[in-house]
Scaffold this motif. Structure first.
Motif, PDB file in Angstrom:
ATOM      1  N   MET A  88       0.837  -1.195   0.000  1.00  0.00           N
ATOM      2  CA  MET A  88       0.000   0.000   0.000  1.00  0.00           C
ATOM      3  C   MET A  88       0.876   1.250   0.000  1.00  0.00           C
ATOM      4  SD  MET A  88      -3.068  -0.730   2.702  1.00  0.00           S
ATOM      5  CE  MET A  88      -4.204  -2.079   2.538  1.00  0.00           C
ATOM      6  N   THR A  89       0.286   2.318  -0.471  1.00  0.00           N
ATOM      7  CA  THR A  89       0.972   3.598  -0.425  1.00  0.00           C
ATOM      8  C   THR A  89       0.094   4.600   0.294  1.00  0.00           C
ATOM      9  OG1 THR A  89       0.029   4.216  -2.553  1.00  0.00           O
ATOM     10  CG2 THR A  89       2.209   3.184  -2.575  1.00  0.00           C
ATOM     11  N   GLU A  90       0.700   5.541   0.974  1.00  0.00           N
ATOM     12  CA  GLU A  90      -0.056   6.518   1.737  1.00  0.00           C
ATOM     13  C   GLU A  90      -0.841   7.419   0.796  1.00  0.00           C
ATOM     14  OE1 GLU A  90       0.650   9.725   5.355  1.00  0.00           O
ATOM     15  OE2 GLU A  90       2.331   8.640   4.483  1.00  0.00           O
ATOM     16  N   THR A  91      -2.141   7.654   1.156  1.00  0.00           N
ATOM     17  CA  THR A  91      -2.981   8.469   0.298  1.00  0.00           C
ATOM     18  C   THR A  91      -3.599   9.639   1.037  1.00  0.00           C
ATOM     19  OG1 THR A  91      -4.945   7.153   0.798  1.00  0.00           O
ATOM     20  CG2 THR A  91      -3.598   6.451  -1.077  1.00  0.00           C
ATOM     21  N   THR A  92      -3.308   9.812   2.304  1.00  0.00           N
ATOM     22  CA  THR A  92      -3.966  10.844   3.083  1.00  0.00           C
ATOM     23  C   THR A  92      -3.010  11.962   3.437  1.00  0.00           C
ATOM     24  OG1 THR A  92      -5.173  11.321   5.114  1.00  0.00           O
ATOM     25  CG2 THR A  92      -3.511   9.602   5.233  1.00  0.00           C
ATOM     26  N   THR A  93      -3.546  13.181   3.506  1.00  0.00           N
ATOM     27  CA  THR A  93      -2.764  14.324   3.964  1.00  0.00           C
ATOM     28  C   THR A  93      -3.245  14.772   5.336  1.00  0.00           C
ATOM     29  OG1 THR A  93      -4.279  15.810   2.786  1.00  0.00           O
ATOM     30  CG2 THR A  93      -2.284  15.100   1.617  1.00  0.00           C
ATOM     31  N   THR A  94      -3.915  13.872   6.058  1.00  0.00           N
ATOM     32  CA  THR A  94      -4.412  14.183   7.386  1.00  0.00           C
ATOM     33  C   THR A  94      -3.264  14.629   8.283  1.00  0.00           C
ATOM     34  OG1 THR A  94      -6.108  12.490   7.116  1.00  0.00           O
ATOM     35  CG2 THR A  94      -5.676  13.259   9.360  1.00  0.00           C
ATOM     36  N   VAL A  95      -3.469  15.727   8.993  1.00  0.00           N
ATOM     37  CA  VAL A  95      -2.483  16.210   9.955  1.00  0.00           C
ATOM     38  C   VAL A  95      -2.826  15.617  11.316  1.00  0.00           C
ATOM     39  CG1 VAL A  95      -1.488  18.235  11.069  1.00  0.00           C
ATOM     40  CG2 VAL A  95      -2.158  18.338   8.648  1.00  0.00           C
ATOM     41  N   LEU A  96      -1.913  14.834  11.872  1.00  0.00           N
ATOM     42  CA  LEU A  96      -2.174  14.107  13.106  1.00  0.00           C
ATOM     43  C   LEU A  96      -1.749  14.908  14.325  1.00  0.00           C
ATOM     44  CD1 LEU A  96      -0.964  10.527  12.080  1.00  0.00           C
ATOM     45  CD2 LEU A  96      -3.203  11.585  11.724  1.00  0.00           C
ATOM     46  N   ASP A  97      -2.431  14.671  15.408  1.00  0.00           N
ATOM     47  CA  ASP A  97      -2.074  15.259  16.698  1.00  0.00           C
ATOM     48  C   ASP A  97      -0.717  14.711  17.134  1.00  0.00           C
ATOM     49  OD1 ASP A  97      -2.008  15.423  19.732  1.00  0.00           O
ATOM     50  OD2 ASP A  97      -3.902  16.459  19.338  1.00  0.00           O
ATOM     51  N   ASP A  98       0.067  15.531  17.811  1.00  0.00           N
ATOM     52  CA  ASP A  98       1.389  15.090  18.275  1.00  0.00           C
ATOM     53  C   ASP A  98       1.298  13.920  19.247  1.00  0.00           C
ATOM     54  OD1 ASP A  98       2.626  17.025  16.759  1.00  0.00           O
ATOM     55  OD2 ASP A  98       2.835  18.462  18.411  1.00  0.00           O
ATOM     56  N   ARG A  99       0.153  13.774  19.904  1.00  0.00           N
ATOM     57  CA  ARG A  99       0.001  12.670  20.862  1.00  0.00           C
ATOM     58  C   ARG A  99      -0.233  11.332  20.171  1.00  0.00           C
ATOM     59  NH1 ARG A  99      -5.025  14.840  23.971  1.00  0.00           N
ATOM     60  NH2 ARG A  99      -5.406  15.586  21.828  1.00  0.00           N
ATOM     61  N   ALA A 100      -0.623  11.356  18.899  1.00  0.00           N
ATOM     62  CA  ALA A 100      -0.961  10.130  18.192  1.00  0.00           C
ATOM     63  C   ALA A 100       0.302   9.340  17.853  1.00  0.00           C
ATOM     64  CB  ALA A 100      -1.743  10.448  16.921  1.00  0.00           C
TER      65      ALA A 100
ATOM     66  N   TYR B 229      -1.247   4.040   5.846  1.00  0.00           N
ATOM     67  CA  TYR B 229      -2.355   4.197   4.918  1.00  0.00           C
ATOM     68  C   TYR B 229      -3.332   5.300   5.308  1.00  0.00           C
ATOM     69  CZ  TYR B 229      -0.641  -0.585   4.736  1.00  0.00           C
ATOM     70  OH  TYR B 229       0.163  -1.697   4.724  1.00  0.00           O
ATOM     71  N   GLY B 230      -3.339   5.685   6.567  1.00  0.00           N
ATOM     72  CA  GLY B 230      -4.298   6.661   7.057  1.00  0.00           C
ATOM     73  C   GLY B 230      -4.505   6.482   8.547  1.00  0.00           C
ATOM     74  N   VAL B 231      -5.570   7.072   9.056  1.00  0.00           N
ATOM     75  CA  VAL B 231      -5.847   7.047  10.492  1.00  0.00           C
ATOM     76  C   VAL B 231      -6.419   5.692  10.904  1.00  0.00           C
ATOM     77  CG1 VAL B 231      -7.355   8.030  12.270  1.00  0.00           C
ATOM     78  CG2 VAL B 231      -6.194   9.523  10.656  1.00  0.00           C
ATOM     79  N   MET B 232      -6.016   5.219  12.089  1.00  0.00           N
ATOM     80  CA  MET B 232      -6.637   4.049  12.689  1.00  0.00           C
ATOM     81  C   MET B 232      -7.244   4.465  14.027  1.00  0.00           C
ATOM     82  SD  MET B 232      -5.432   0.115  13.174  1.00  0.00           S
ATOM     83  CE  MET B 232      -3.967   0.366  14.184  1.00  0.00           C
ATOM     84  N   VAL B 233      -8.558   4.318  14.157  1.00  0.00           N
ATOM     85  CA  VAL B 233      -9.293   4.711  15.359  1.00  0.00           C
ATOM     86  C   VAL B 233      -9.249   3.558  16.349  1.00  0.00           C
ATOM     87  CG1 VAL B 233     -11.497   5.578  16.235  1.00  0.00           C
ATOM     88  CG2 VAL B 233     -10.757   6.140  13.906  1.00  0.00           C
TER      89      VAL B 233
ATOM     90  N   ALA C  73     -13.418   8.066   3.429  1.00  0.00           N
ATOM     91  CA  ALA C  73     -14.179   9.302   3.595  1.00  0.00           C
ATOM     92  C   ALA C  73     -14.813   9.693   2.267  1.00  0.00           C
ATOM     93  CB  ALA C  73     -13.268  10.417   4.106  1.00  0.00           C
ATOM     94  N   LEU C  74     -16.128   9.842   2.259  1.00  0.00           N
ATOM     95  CA  LEU C  74     -16.842  10.268   1.058  1.00  0.00           C
ATOM     96  C   LEU C  74     -16.711  11.766   0.818  1.00  0.00           C
ATOM     97  CD1 LEU C  74     -20.148   8.226   1.511  1.00  0.00           C
ATOM     98  CD2 LEU C  74     -18.167   7.636   0.101  1.00  0.00           C
ATOM     99  N   GLU C  75     -16.361  12.487   1.864  1.00  0.00           N
ATOM    100  CA  GLU C  75     -16.184  13.933   1.821  1.00  0.00           C
ATOM    101  C   GLU C  75     -15.198  14.297   2.915  1.00  0.00           C
ATOM    102  OE1 GLU C  75     -19.692  15.759   4.397  1.00  0.00           O
ATOM    103  OE2 GLU C  75     -20.466  14.243   2.974  1.00  0.00           O
TER     104      GLU C  75
ATOM    105  N   ALA D  89     -11.451  13.992   2.082  1.00  0.00           N
ATOM    106  CA  ALA D  89     -12.193  13.082   1.208  1.00  0.00           C
ATOM    107  C   ALA D  89     -11.237  12.102   0.527  1.00  0.00           C
ATOM    108  CB  ALA D  89     -12.966  13.875   0.162  1.00  0.00           C
ATOM    109  N   GLU D  90     -11.697  10.876   0.375  1.00  0.00           N
ATOM    110  CA  GLU D  90     -10.956   9.770  -0.249  1.00  0.00           C
ATOM    111  C   GLU D  90      -9.965   9.103   0.699  1.00  0.00           C
ATOM    112  OE1 GLU D  90     -11.386   8.553  -3.507  1.00  0.00           O
ATOM    113  OE2 GLU D  90     -13.121   9.895  -3.519  1.00  0.00           O
ATOM    114  N   SER D  91      -9.775   9.641   1.908  1.00  0.00           N
ATOM    115  CA  SER D  91      -8.792   9.069   2.829  1.00  0.00           C
ATOM    116  C   SER D  91      -9.284   7.735   3.392  1.00  0.00           C
ATOM    117  CB  SER D  91      -8.513  10.026   3.987  1.00  0.00           C
ATOM    118  OG  SER D  91      -7.922  11.213   3.534  1.00  0.00           O
TER     119      SER D  91
END
Length: 407
Positions: free
Chosen positions: A1-13, A44-48, A296-298, A309-311
């Motif tokens: 897999m390749t990373e597709t998200t530009t989500t900015v993560l909290d420093d605690r994550a 790949y993205g965020v894991m909750v 994410a649809l949006e 969106a798309e993440s």
């Protein structure tokens, strides 16, 4: 897999490398990441990770499954497997999903399930005799595969003697196409075999649509719902996939857990009325699908996190079902405890159709095996399938002793 998200993560994550071949959801760093923050980063993205957030996001309509996007994340952008995976009932939305789900739902109504429980019990008893006399045996081959296939065959109306179980085992490798060099080719072969077999079933049922098995129900209803033969065929293929591969892996997870907790097995032998509660504890402790995938649809804003969106988003039910904010003694496997409702089967319109069926199957097994056999013992190292997607032991060699034996 390749990373597709530009989500900015909290420093605690924390960052969890779920792409590492050695990654396991049971690793201490997963629990540590959950305690640091409600989510972690992955390649790949965020894991909750926490129960409250997983529970909310399972019902969030801004997130959805997508077979196409999952395969694209793994470098598969076209071909037979790509086109099929995107049309799975699991990945459909809106009216198309409602239409197909309504057809299948008939076979999973409570009154229908009761018809299959006697089949589950008889099959478990027959296979228990096989385990008792087998010596060291591979549990998947000796019990989990024939158990899952027997129940699946009864529900779908599939003769056992003309079905190849390897098809619906290998097709589950679709979740491993980014991790195993042979996965895509094996999925392609299995898909071809299952499609040909589904076509055979549809042809066989063409003039006899009065049975109470699932294929007969689908045949009696699909014309009125506007479903063409190709859609019907692939719906049947998806049901084979879900009914066999997922169940097989959950049974392997279950058995491995009891090799680590033989006292709980012996307790079940003494108190078989705990079997249903033990089933819930098994699925909480070691779900066959440790993380549920969404896209994410949006753009999604949730508790201070923006997911573009798309993440890709992973909802880690494995970590959430051991969240100390919700569970007492979460890191203890204890069949005597009543726990909060499971997250493993999803929520909302995509709540797992077969949840009650697989729980009934495990309950029947846990009513039979501990009464007949002593606690299983491992006799060889366990070989695990990649934990992304549907996960379980590929090789689980164990030894059982019948209760009539001494020592």
């Amino acid at each position: 897999m390749t990373e597709t998200t530009t989500t900015v993560l909290d420093d605690r994550a924390a960052f969890l490398d779920v792409a590492d071949p050695g990654f396991m959801f049971t690793a201490p760093e997963v629990a540590a990441a959950r305690e640091a923050h409600w989510y972690a980063g992955t390649p790949y993205g965020v894991m909750v990770l926490r129960h409250a957030q997983v529970q909310q996001l399972l019902r969030d309509r801004r997130l959805a499954q997508s077979g196409r996007r999952f395969l694209k994340l793994n470098g598969v952008t076209h071909g037979t497997v790509h086109d099929w995976f995107d049309t799975l009932l699991l990945h459909l939305r809106g009216e198309e999903h409602r239409r197909q789900r309504a057809l299948v739902l008939q076979a999973f109504a409570p009154q229908a399930l009761q018809r299959w429980r006697s089949t589950m019990r008889r099959t478990a008893e027959r296979l228990a005799d096989r385990l008792a006399g087998a010596g060291p045996c591979e549990f998947g081959e000796t019990f989990a595969d024939p158990m899952a296939v027997s129940v699946m065959s009864a529900i779908l109306g599939v003769p056992l003697d003309d079905y190849e179980p390897r098809w619906s085992t290998d097709i589950g490798l679709v979740y491993s196409v980014g991790h195993r060099a042979d996965a895509l080719a094996r999925v392609e072969r299995s898909l071809a075999g299952l499609r040909a077999y589904a076509d055979h079933l549809v042809s066989r049922h063409g003039t006899a649509r009065t049975g109470d098995d699932l294929v007969s129900l689908l045949m009696s209803g699909y014309d009125g719902e506007g479903m063409d033969r190709t859609e019907l065929r692939d719906l049947i293929v998806g049901l084979f996939f879900a009914a066999h591969d997922t169940t097989r892996n959950q049974l392997g997870q279950m058995l491995f857990t009891f090799t680590e907790h033989p006292d709980q097995w012996e307790l079940l032998a003494e108190r078989p009325e705990l079997a249903e509660q033990a089933t819930d504890e098994v699925v909480r402790w070691c779900p066959a699908a440790p993380a549920i995938f969404r896209f994410a649809l949006e753009d999604v804003d949730f508790e201070g996190l923006r997911v573009p969106a798309e993440s890709f988003v992973m909802l880690c039910v494995h970590a959430a079902q051991r969240d100390p904010r919700v569970f007492d003694s979460p890191d203890v496997f204890d069949i005597t405890l009543r726990r909060p409702p499971l997250l493993s089967f999803g929520a909302g319109p995509h709540y797992c159709l077969g949840a009650a069926t697989v729980k009934a199957e495990i309950t029947e097994i846990l009513t039979v095996l501990p009464r007949r056999l002593r606690a299983p013992r491992l006799t060889a190292p366990v070989v695990w399938r990649n934990p992304i997607g549907v996960c379980g032991p590929e090789s689980l060699t164990v030894n059982f002793q019948p209760r009539t034996s001494r020592g």
